[in-house]
Design an enzyme around this catalytic site. Sequence first.
Site, PDB file in Angstrom:
ATOM      1  N   ARG A  53      26.069  82.514 -25.430  1.00  0.00           N
ATOM      2  CA  ARG A  53      26.212  82.904 -26.839  1.00  0.00           C
ATOM      3  C   ARG A  53      25.321  81.991 -27.681  1.00  0.00           C
ATOM      4  O   ARG A  53      24.724  81.053 -27.185  1.00  0.00           O
ATOM      5  CB  ARG A  53      27.671  82.891 -27.302  1.00  0.00           C
ATOM      6  CG  ARG A  53      28.609  81.895 -26.752  1.00  0.00           C
ATOM      7  CD  ARG A  53      28.434  80.458 -27.197  1.00  0.00           C
ATOM      8  NE  ARG A  53      28.247  80.315 -28.623  1.00  0.00           N
ATOM      9  CZ  ARG A  53      27.591  79.329 -29.179  1.00  0.00           C
ATOM     10  NH1 ARG A  53      27.038  78.369 -28.438  1.00  0.00           N
ATOM     11  NH2 ARG A  53      27.440  79.253 -30.478  1.00  0.00           N
ATOM     12  N   ARG A  96      25.957  93.099 -28.287  1.00  0.00           N
ATOM     13  CA  ARG A  96      26.437  92.501 -29.551  1.00  0.00           C
ATOM     14  C   ARG A  96      25.491  92.956 -30.668  1.00  0.00           C
ATOM     15  O   ARG A  96      24.282  93.009 -30.465  1.00  0.00           O
ATOM     16  CB  ARG A  96      26.459  90.960 -29.471  1.00  0.00           C
ATOM     17  CG  ARG A  96      27.479  90.423 -28.474  1.00  0.00           C
ATOM     18  CD  ARG A  96      27.625  88.915 -28.571  1.00  0.00           C
ATOM     19  NE  ARG A  96      28.417  88.510 -29.719  1.00  0.00           N
ATOM     20  CZ  ARG A  96      28.566  87.235 -30.092  1.00  0.00           C
ATOM     21  NH1 ARG A  96      27.962  86.257 -29.419  1.00  0.00           N
ATOM     22  NH2 ARG A  96      29.302  86.925 -31.144  1.00  0.00           N
ATOM     23  N   ASP A 244      22.480  83.834 -37.452  1.00  0.00           N
ATOM     24  CA  ASP A 244      22.300  84.938 -36.499  1.00  0.00           C
ATOM     25  C   ASP A 244      21.309  85.968 -37.004  1.00  0.00           C
ATOM     26  O   ASP A 244      20.742  86.728 -36.227  1.00  0.00           O
ATOM     27  CB  ASP A 244      23.649  85.587 -36.196  1.00  0.00           C
ATOM     28  CG  ASP A 244      24.500  84.620 -35.404  1.00  0.00           C
ATOM     29  OD1 ASP A 244      25.113  83.737 -36.014  1.00  0.00           O
ATOM     30  OD2 ASP A 244      24.484  84.713 -34.164  1.00  0.00           O
ATOM     31  N   LYS A 255      28.188  82.571 -38.356  1.00  0.00           N
ATOM     32  CA  LYS A 255      29.594  82.605 -37.916  1.00  0.00           C
ATOM     33  C   LYS A 255      30.550  82.676 -39.092  1.00  0.00           C
ATOM     34  O   LYS A 255      30.359  81.988 -40.094  1.00  0.00           O
ATOM     35  CB  LYS A 255      29.850  81.352 -37.072  1.00  0.00           C
ATOM     36  CG  LYS A 255      31.234  81.188 -36.505  1.00  0.00           C
ATOM     37  CD  LYS A 255      31.711  82.372 -35.713  1.00  0.00           C
ATOM     38  CE  LYS A 255      30.810  82.736 -34.558  1.00  0.00           C
ATOM     39  NZ  LYS A 255      31.092  84.081 -33.997  1.00  0.00           N
TER      40      LYS A 255
HETATM   41  O1  MRU Z   1      29.570  84.219 -31.711  1.00  0.00           O
HETATM   42  P1  MRU Z   1      28.552  83.159 -31.365  1.00  0.00           P
HETATM   43  O2  MRU Z   1      29.150  81.948 -30.736  1.00  0.00           O
HETATM   44  O3  MRU Z   1      27.392  83.728 -30.595  1.00  0.00           O
HETATM   45  O4  MRU Z   1      27.999  82.750 -32.797  1.00  0.00           O
HETATM   46  C1  MRU Z   1      27.006  81.760 -32.865  1.00  0.00           C
HETATM   47  C2  MRU Z   1      26.651  81.372 -34.238  1.00  0.00           C
HETATM   48  O5  MRU Z   1      27.126  81.925 -35.214  1.00  0.00           O
HETATM   49  C3  MRU Z   1      25.612  80.313 -34.384  1.00  0.00           C
HETATM   50  O6  MRU Z   1      25.839  79.535 -35.514  1.00  0.00           O
HETATM   51  C4  MRU Z   1      24.246  81.001 -34.534  1.00  0.00           C
HETATM   52  O7  MRU Z   1      24.049  81.902 -33.483  1.00  0.00           O
HETATM   53  C5  MRU Z   1      23.143  80.038 -34.546  1.00  0.00           C
HETATM   54  S1  MRU Z   1      22.875  79.373 -32.943  1.00  0.00           S
HETATM   55  C6  MRU Z   1      21.545  78.378 -32.918  1.00  0.00           C
END
Ligand code: MRU
Length: 356
Positions: A53, A96, A244, A255
């Site tokens: 992830r 996703r 993201d 997040k």
């Molecule tokens: O659901 P996740 O754990 O994949 O979410 C990850 C995040 O929100 C991170 O902050 C984002 O991907 C940046 S990672 C360098």
Amino acid sequence: MDKNILDFETVSLNDEKSALVIIDQTLLPNEIKILELKTQDEIREAIYLLKVRGAPAIGVAAAIGIYLAAKENKSASFDEFYRGFKEAKNYLASSRPTAVNLFWALNRMEKIVLASKNKQIDEIKDALRREALKIRQEDISVCRKIGEFGADLLKNSCAVLTHCNAGQLATVKYGTALAPIYIGKERGYKIKVFADETRPLLQGARLTAFELSANGIDATLICDNTASQVMKNKWIDFVFVGCDRVAANGDICNKIGTSGLAVLCRYYNIPFYVCAPSSTIDMSIKTGADIPIEQRPPSEVTDLHFKNPIAPRNIKVYNPAFDVTDNSLVSALITEFGIIRTPYKENLAKLNLLNF
Ligand code: MRU
């Protein structure tokens, strides 16, 4: 000496075994288990379940995953090969919806196929392997650069608050939001980090606290609802988060819980920095309102990580995995090209990013 978590590769290719190799992040910090994923079902499921992830790591996993699908493709003609490639691409892309790195990497791989129409199928497979490894390698240098630019914003003896995990475990190396902290450490800075636990999947508690401690960083874990209090105490100098997807106007999606932090930063006058590799910037999306937000199962909120369920059965649950922060709350975006400030629309356009 025992290996620590940062000595393991977050995501890599074992070409001899035709496997995508990842650390199963759902088991951290209690167990370090390395998975060798060979089938498309295993790879898609690993992304969906967050075994791998973090936006950049998902992109690299998808690039390696689609190469492995192509490697198994037995088609003799280009058209047949391309049909199989598209099928595998659509399948992985359905894992996703929010982190654009997934689509960015898959589209980059598709470009290689389309540019190779007149080549032998084996040559196309070889070109795909090289591109997947290039995407992986680039992630390391991009994160290093983000770390250097971000560290220039830090100072010795400071405290940073971060949310979720945007560290090495979310990338191939260094991370995005944690890269400035790791580079700051290399420069001899003393940096304290407050890590939000990050409900409901606890990436902050399980992953950020784990990798920071493994790297000898002074880390303190807080519940998400403690952020305001530590800011009020004047314990926080900067907030650094990853993202993201960034829209063309500089709205950022990260997040769930990130936008609340940005609002708090405005109130307490704390810089709110977003580390964003160009692979996360989506110039085809005008504003954050158009970013697809992943909804996750209610059980992640009510049951996961608890011995017993913590909510009544059948309670309605709203569980978006991400939120959007308005660009007006972002102090700067830190990219591999440098630090970008408002006006974001104009300044992002100047990067001339290709629209994949
Ligand atoms: O659901 P996740 O754990 O994949 O979410 C990850 C995040 O929100 C991170 O902050 C984002 O991907 C940046 S990672 C360098």
